[in-house]
Scaffold this active site. Sequence first.
Site, PDB file in Angstrom:
ATOM      1  NE  ARG A   1      -6.670   4.394   6.239  1.00 32.84           N
ATOM      2  CZ  ARG A   1      -5.833   5.227   6.821  1.00 32.84           C
ATOM      3  NH1 ARG A   1      -5.995   5.534   8.082  1.00 32.84           N
ATOM      4  NH2 ARG A   1      -4.850   5.765   6.156  1.00 32.84           N
TER       5      ARG A   1
ATOM      6  CB  CYS B   1      -3.468   6.567  11.288  1.00 34.84           C
ATOM      7  SG  CYS B   1      -3.833   5.001  10.524  1.00 34.84           S
TER       8      CYS B   1
ATOM      9  CE  LYS C   1      -1.617   1.606   4.103  1.00 37.96           C
ATOM     10  NZ  LYS C   1      -1.284   3.020   4.301  1.00 37.96           N
ATOM     11  CG  ASN C   2       2.660   2.632   3.516  1.00 34.77           C
ATOM     12  OD1 ASN C   2       1.466   2.922   3.397  1.00 34.77           O
ATOM     13  ND2 ASN C   2       3.251   2.474   4.682  1.00 34.77           N
TER      14      ASN C   2
ATOM     15  NE  ARG D   1       1.077  10.075  10.425  1.00 31.34           N
ATOM     16  CZ  ARG D   1       0.715   8.977   9.793  1.00 31.34           C
ATOM     17  NH1 ARG D   1      -0.409   8.384  10.106  1.00 31.34           N
ATOM     18  NH2 ARG D   1       1.453   8.471   8.844  1.00 31.34           N
TER      19      ARG D   1
HETATM   20  C1  UD1 Z   1       4.687   6.825   6.165  1.00 28.15           C
HETATM   21  C2  UD1 Z   1       3.825   5.596   6.036  1.00 28.15           C
HETATM   22  C3  UD1 Z   1       3.353   5.148   7.425  1.00 28.15           C
HETATM   23  C4  UD1 Z   1       4.547   4.962   8.352  1.00 28.15           C
HETATM   24  C5  UD1 Z   1       5.442   6.184   8.356  1.00 28.15           C
HETATM   25  C6  UD1 Z   1       6.727   5.994   9.151  1.00 28.15           C
HETATM   26  C7  UD1 Z   1       2.801   5.903   3.857  1.00 28.15           C
HETATM   27  C8  UD1 Z   1       1.572   6.168   3.085  1.00 28.15           C
HETATM   28  N1  UD1 Z   1       2.680   5.924   5.214  1.00 28.15           N
HETATM   29  O1  UD1 Z   1       3.889   7.864   6.720  1.00 28.15           O
HETATM   30  O2  UD1 Z   1       2.643   3.927   7.272  1.00 28.15           O
HETATM   31  O3  UD1 Z   1       4.078   4.719   9.663  1.00 28.15           O
HETATM   32  O4  UD1 Z   1       5.812   6.539   6.999  1.00 28.15           O
HETATM   33  O5  UD1 Z   1       7.424   4.895   8.653  1.00 28.15           O
HETATM   34  O6  UD1 Z   1       3.853   5.636   3.317  1.00 28.15           O
HETATM   35  N2  UD1 Z   1       6.798  14.564  10.313  1.00 28.15           N
HETATM   36  C9  UD1 Z   1       6.927  15.896  10.592  1.00 28.15           C
HETATM   37  N3  UD1 Z   1       6.702  16.795   9.583  1.00 28.15           N
HETATM   38  C10 UD1 Z   1       6.348  16.399   8.315  1.00 28.15           C
HETATM   39  C11 UD1 Z   1       6.216  15.017   8.052  1.00 28.15           C
HETATM   40  C12 UD1 Z   1       6.459  14.127   9.067  1.00 28.15           C
HETATM   41  O7  UD1 Z   1       7.254  16.288  11.716  1.00 28.15           O
HETATM   42  O8  UD1 Z   1       6.160  17.245   7.439  1.00 28.15           O
HETATM   43  C13 UD1 Z   1       7.035  13.592  11.392  1.00 28.15           C
HETATM   44  C14 UD1 Z   1       5.825  12.722  11.684  1.00 28.15           C
HETATM   45  O9  UD1 Z   1       4.926  13.353  12.575  1.00 28.15           O
HETATM   46  C15 UD1 Z   1       6.478  11.495  12.284  1.00 28.15           C
HETATM   47  C16 UD1 Z   1       7.792  11.388  11.488  1.00 28.15           C
HETATM   48  O10 UD1 Z   1       8.018  12.685  10.947  1.00 28.15           O
HETATM   49  O11 UD1 Z   1       6.781  11.715  13.622  1.00 28.15           O
HETATM   50  C17 UD1 Z   1       7.790  10.380  10.372  1.00 28.15           C
HETATM   51  O12 UD1 Z   1       6.678  10.608   9.538  1.00 28.15           O
HETATM   52  P1  UD1 Z   1       6.704  10.270   7.970  1.00 28.15           P
HETATM   53  O13 UD1 Z   1       7.909   9.445   7.692  1.00 28.15           O
HETATM   54  O14 UD1 Z   1       6.513  11.527   7.214  1.00 28.15           O
HETATM   55  O15 UD1 Z   1       5.416   9.371   7.843  1.00 28.15           O
HETATM   56  P2  UD1 Z   1       4.377   9.381   6.663  1.00 28.15           P
HETATM   57  O16 UD1 Z   1       5.047   9.640   5.360  1.00 28.15           O
HETATM   58  O17 UD1 Z   1       3.198  10.194   7.040  1.00 28.15           O
END
Ligand code: UD1
Length: 435
Positions: free
Chosen positions: A411, A125, A22-23, A130
């Site tokens: 999902r 989620c 999915k990711n 986030r």
């Molecule tokens: C993706 C995955 C999710 C997984 C996560 C971490 C998808 C669709 N989802 O989510 O399943 O749990 O990676 O492996 O691929 N953060 C910030 N600012 C930002 C973006 C992120 O502070 O602009 C923080 C987040 O709150 C979190 C950390 O960075 O604490 C990692 O998040 P991120 O790697 O961005 O996760 P996602 O891409 O949302």
Amino acid sequence: MAEILVNGGNRLQGEIPVSGAKNAALPLMAVTLLTAEPVTLRNCPDLHDISTLANLLRGLGSEVDASALGLASADALPVLRLHTPEIISIRAPYELVSQMRASILVLGPLVARMGRAEVSLPGGCAIGSRPVDLHLLGLEALGAHITLRDGYVFAETAHGGKARLQGAKITFPKVSVGATENVVMAATLAEGRTEVLNAAQEPEIVDLCQCLIAMGAQISGVGTSHLIIDGVENLGGVTHQVVADRIEAGTFAVAAAITGGELILKNGRLDHLGSLVRVLAEAGTVCAEISGGIHVASTVDRPHAVNVTTQPYPGFPTDLQAQTMSLMVVADGSAVLTETIFENRYMHVPELIRMGANIEIDGRIAVVRGVDRLYGAPVKASDLRASASLILAGLVATGETRLSDIHHLDRGYERIEEKLRGVGATIERHDGTDG
Ligand code: UD1
């Protein structure tokens, strides 16, 4: 109300097919916005999140043909076809974006192709705040002017959206999967060279880069934390096979471990599961690569307790923390789990405690003292991976576990009850329509 019913106690044995990730599929779908030519994704999973993004893309002008999803057979992979000859809207509305955080992945491609985008701030989620600041930091570095208004991100390149994005050197202060993906996609059509430092290295990002390269993008450093992208003027169409879902495979590996079973995870990629394989080995379950998949076999009567700390790839995935906790709940000894990625990712804990688990939480640390036995109970899914952890606990619990709020599960897990039933679990879905 739809529910999943599990009766615990069966040892799992047999072969489970692993779906496409999915990711990986979600960013690969967003890729359609970067090209006027068709994009075909083979091995795309048939999941609720995929339809959510498909609906969002349709609103932007994409033709999405999902008629061959969910038709996987021994010789035919499920296929998703996307084609965006023209973008008819640059606005990703709240109603759709709020259903799934990964919708933010349309932001980079829209700005890169159209010079402008309006994307609602996401939902997804409930596992922490986030934010999307890193996505915005990356796109601003590429020359997009960003404003936040009425719950939306407005992004525009120079000269009122007429200029191309400009290559830049971007150092992420924190590793983010989504921000890395957004920036890489946008940079493929930017003018000049972009360097991304402290980039995420997840296999899903490697898959995205390989697809973009097949479309004509110039990317080097793939699979490392330092990506170099030389922008091109156009990208072409592509047929790409989505990488196997390492989180689904990991969930089934834990299912083998927790039931003292033996499974073959067909199409699973052992090389993407190194950190889990090490934890399972310490716990007494051995994983080995075999032709076309992974062999997982428990070698102990009761799992050993192992400490686990989540980290960005290649560290232990936060998306397998809840499932691994279920294993530790029935382990011999005490385990300390530390969640470093998301601040609110222990929502499965109160439900596991209702099944008889002994867990104490202090901030990001969970101390799990293994118990001899879990008892089936009615439990609620709170997020995607939490749902999977409760099913795993149900597989070893005495009596019946009833999991409600299973839309979270749908999902991200394709036909999980069918797959587990196929290897000996007593599990079924009640759609709840008969009252
Ligand atoms: C993706 C995955 C999710 C997984 C996560 C971490 C998808 C669709 N989802 O989510 O399943 O749990 O990676 O492996 O691929 N953060 C910030 N600012 C930002 C973006 C992120 O502070 O602009 C923080 C987040 O709150 C979190 C950390 O960075 O604490 C990692 O998040 P991120 O790697 O961005 O996760 P996602 O891409 O949302």
